[in-house]
Design an enzyme around this catalytic site. Structure first.
Site, short mmCIF file in Angstrom:
data_model
loop_
_atom_site.label_atom_id
_atom_site.label_comp_id
_atom_site.label_asym_id
_atom_site.label_seq_id
_atom_site.Cartn_x
_atom_site.Cartn_y
_atom_site.Cartn_z
CG ASN A 1 0.15 8.07 6.75
OD1 ASN A 1 0.10 7.50 7.83
ND2 ASN A 1 -0.79 7.95 5.84
CD GLU B 1 -8.44 7.92 4.09
OE1 GLU B 1 -8.80 9.11 4.18
OE2 GLU B 1 -7.42 7.56 3.47
CG PHE C 1 -2.91 6.62 9.89
CD1 PHE C 1 -4.27 6.87 10.07
CD2 PHE C 1 -2.54 5.44 9.25
CE1 PHE C 1 -5.23 5.98 9.61
CE2 PHE C 1 -3.50 4.55 8.79
CZ PHE C 1 -4.85 4.82 8.97
NE ARG D 1 -14.77 27.30 52.10
CZ ARG D 1 -16.00 26.75 52.12
NH1 ARG D 1 -16.13 25.46 52.41
NH2 ARG D 1 -17.07 27.48 51.88
CG HIS E 1 -2.78 14.24 -0.06
ND1 HIS E 1 -2.97 13.67 -1.29
CD2 HIS E 1 -3.21 13.32 0.86
CE1 HIS E 1 -3.48 12.45 -1.14
NE2 HIS E 1 -3.64 12.22 0.15
CE1 TYR F 1 -18.53 25.68 49.07
CE2 TYR F 1 -19.63 25.09 47.02
CZ TYR F 1 -19.54 25.01 48.40
OH TYR F 1 -20.46 24.28 49.08
CE1 TYR G 1 -3.30 2.94 0.61
CE2 TYR G 1 -1.80 3.57 2.38
CZ TYR G 1 -2.85 3.87 1.54
OH TYR G 1 -3.46 5.10 1.61
#
Length: 518
Positions: A203, A421, A336, A290, A91, A287, A61
Site C-alpha cells: 500500500n 475506490e 496512498f 534566441r 494482488h 526563436y 481496516y
C-alpha cells in the site's frame, strides 16, 4: 557488511531526508543500505501499538477486515495471518515487461524508507529482510503494468512482497530464478506476514515515485545537454550570444532562465567563429536559438518543482491505515493516493517534450541552407548524398510521439473495487510514459549534436566557444564527420546513452574553464 554491487559506503536510511543523490546511489549504482537505529525504535513502537490494539478486539481496516469493497467483512483472529498472505498472492497479477533492476532497487529502498517512519506497523524483521534483498542483490521480478495509482501501486508492490514470502521470481546474480531458491541459497528465511504486514508491503506510491526519481536524474542531465546542443547550433549557424547576456535575464528573473543563459554564455565564451562573422549583418536569430534560455529555463523551473514534490513523497508515510503510537491510534486515510506524484510526472513530461520540440526546430535550421548558410542537409555533395535529411525526419517523428504522450494521465480516472475506490491517480501511467518521453528527448538531442558538429566542420579552421569545442571533441570520439552518406544509427545509440547517463555532460564540464554547468 553484506556483499553488494558497489564498493561505495552504505546509505543509512532513517525514514527522513533521503536525497536524490542517495537514492540514485542505491537504485542505479548498487550502494548498500543500513537501517538507522533511532528509526527502528519507532518501528518497534508502532508494531507494539498494532498488537496491543488488535488484542483489544477492535476492528481495524486491513488488519482484521477484508480489503477495498470487502472492508466490512470481519476476519477472525485465527485467520489474520492467512489474510495477509492471501492479499499478497491475489494482488500479484501485474502484466507487461518487467521493470528494470534499477527501478526495483529504488522501490525496495523507498518502501524501507516509508516503513522506517514508524507509521506502518510492520515488524523490524520484515524491514531487515527487505534490506537483505537490496544488499544481496535479490531483485523481485515486477511486471510494469497493472497499477492505477491508488491504493498506491498495488499490483507491482505485491510482486515485490511475493518474493519476500518466497514465491514468484527474482533476479539474483543476473539469473532469473524462483525466489525460494534464491533465499535458500543465501540462508534467508521467507517472510511470514503478520497482522497488517501484507498491507504494509503493497500500500503506497513507491513504484511511481521510484520511476519518477530515476526520470528526474535523467532529465537533469538532458537539461544541461540541451544547453550544450543549443550552443553548438548557435555556432554552427553563425548565431549570436547577445540574447544570453545577463542584463536580459535579470529583468525577467525566472531562475531556470538565468541558469540556462549562464550556461550558454559559458559554453560560447572565447568563440572564434562568432568573431569571424561579427560584421555579417545578422540582427537577431530565430526563436529556437534566441529564446533557448526562456524555453530551457521553463523546463528547469518545472524540474525543480517536480524534485521538491517527489523527494517529499519519498520521505512520507503512504500506508493505510496509519499507526500513531504516541496517541495509541490506528487511523484510516488516503495517503496512498498518487495524485501529487501523478500530476508532477505529467508536468515533467510536458516540460521535457518542449526540450525536444525546440531542439527539432534547431535541427531544421541546421539542415535548411536558407537558414544556416550551410550546404543543404549538411553534406558536401548534396543530391548524391542525403546527409542529415532523414535524421531530421526521425527527430520530427519522435517529437510528434512525445506530443501524444504528453497528454496528462492524471486527468484520467476509472472506478475499481465495486466503486469503493472510485477515483484514482493513474500515476504509474504518468511515470511509464515519462520514461519513453525522456528516451525520445535524448534521441532528438543526439541528432542535434551530430548535426551541429557536422555544421561546425564547414567553419574550420575557426572553432566555436570553449564549451562548443569540448562538445565537438566528445561527439567526434563517437562519430566521425559525415563526408559521404552512411548509417548514423549506431553513433546515435552510443551518444544517446551518454546523454541519459550524464557522461556527455561530465566530459564537456571537464574541459570548461568555468567548470560545472548549472
Amino acid at each position: 557488511m553484506n556483499s553488494h554491487l558497489s564498493g561505495q559506503e552504505a546509505v543509512v536510511l532513517t525514514g527522513e531526508d533521503l536525497s536524490l543523490k542517495d537514492f540514485i546511489c542505491i537504485a542505479r549504482h548498487g550502494v548498500p543500505v543500513e537501517l538507522g537505529n533511532a528509526a527502528l525504535v519507532g518501528v518497534r513502537r508502532a508494531r507494539e501499538c498494532i498488537e496491543r490494539r488488535l488484542a483489544s478486539g477492535e476492528i481495524f481496516y486491513g488488519i482484521n477486515t477484508g480489503f477495498g469493497a470487502l472492508a466490512d467483512v470481519h476476519i477472525p483472529s485465527d485467520k489474520v495471518t492467512p489474510l495477509q498472505l492471501n492479499l499478497i498472492r491475489s494482488h500479484a497479477c501485474g502484466v507487461g515487461e518487467p521493470l528494470p533492476a534499477e527501478v526495483v532497487r529504488g522501490v525496495l529502498a523507498l518502501r524501507i524508507q516509508t516503513m522506517l517512519r514508524g507509521n506502518s506497523g510492520v515488524t523490524e524483521s520484515t524491514i531487515r529482510l527487505m534490506a537483505e534483498f537490496l544488499n544481496r542483490d535479490i531483485l523481485p521480478v515486477v511486471p510494469s503494468k497493472g497499477s492505477v495509482g491508488a491504493c498506491g501501486d498495488l499490483a507491482p508492490l505485491a510482486h515485490v512482497a511475493l518474493a519476500l514470502v518466497g514465491e514468484g521470481d527474482v533476479l539474483h546474480g543476473g539469473e532469473r530464478m524462483p525466489a525460494k531458491r534464491a533465499l535458500e541459497s543465501l540462508g534467508l528465511v521467507p517472510l511470514v506476514p503478520g497482522a497488517k504486514e501484507g498491507l504494509c508491503l503493497i500500500n503506497g506510491t513507491q513504484v511511481m515515485t521510484a520511476l519518477g526519481l530515476l526520470c528526474l536524474e535523467e532529465a537533469r542531465s538532458l537539461l544541461k545537454t540541451a544547453d550544450i546542443c543549443a550552443a553548438m547550433t548557435v555556432d554552427a549557424t553563425r548565431g549570436t550570444a547577445t540574447a544570453f547576456r545577463p542584463e536580459i535575464q535579470d529583468v525577467r528573473p525566472h531562475p531556470g532562465q538565468i541558469e540556462s543563459a549562464r550556461n550558454l554564455m559559458s559554453l560560447l565564451a572565447d568563440d572564434a567563429i562568432r568573431l569571424a562573422h561579427s560584421s555579417c549583418g545578422k540582427v537577431q536569430d530565430p526563436y529556437s536559438l534566441r529564446c533557448a534560455p526562456q524555453v530551457h529555463g521553463a523546463a528547469r523551473n518545472a524540474w525543480h518543482h517536480v524534485a521538491e514534490v517527489l523527494l517529499r513523497e519519498a520521505n512520507s508515510s503512504t500506508d493505510n491505515p496509519l499507526v500513531f503510537p504516541e496517541t495509541d491510534e490506528i487511523l484510516s486515510g488516503g495517503n496512498f493516493h498518487g495524485e501529487p506524484v501523478a500530476m508532477v510526472l505529467d508536468y515533467l513530461a510536458i516540460a521535457m517534450s518542449e526540450i525536444a520540440n525546440i531542439s527539432e526546430r534547431r535541427i531544421e535550421k541546421l539542415v535548411n541552407p536558407h537558414m544556416s548558410g550551410l550546404p543543404p542537409f549538411l553534406t558536401p555533395d548534396s543530391g548524391l548524398n542525403s546527409g542529415f535529411m532523414i535524421p531530421h525526419v526521425v527527430a520530427a517523428a519522435l517529437v510528434s510521439e512525445n506530443k501524444i504522450l504528453s497528454h496528462p494521465a492524471s486527468v484520467d480516472s476509472i472506478p475499481t473495487s465495486a466503486e469503493k475506490e472510485d477515483h484514482v491517480s493513474m500515476g504509474m501511467t504518468s511515470a511509464l510514459k515519462l520514461r519513453t518521453i525522456l528516451s525520445n528527448v535524448a534521441h532528438v538531442l543526439t541528432i542535434e549534436a551530430l548535426a551541429a558538429a557536422q555544421g561546425l566542420e564547414f567553419h574550420r579552421p575557426f572553432e566555436g566557444g570553449a564549451g562548443v569545442r569540448a562538445a565537438y571533441a566528445k561527439v567526434r570520439e563517437i562519430s566521425a564527420p559525415m563526408n559521404v552518406d552512411r548509417s548514423l544509427a549506431g553513433d546515435m545509440a552510443l551518444l544517446q546513452a551518454d546523454f541519459l547517463t550524464g557522461q556527455f555532460v561530465l566530459a564537456v564540464e571537464g574541459m570548461l574553464p568555468s567548470g560545472e554547468l548549472l
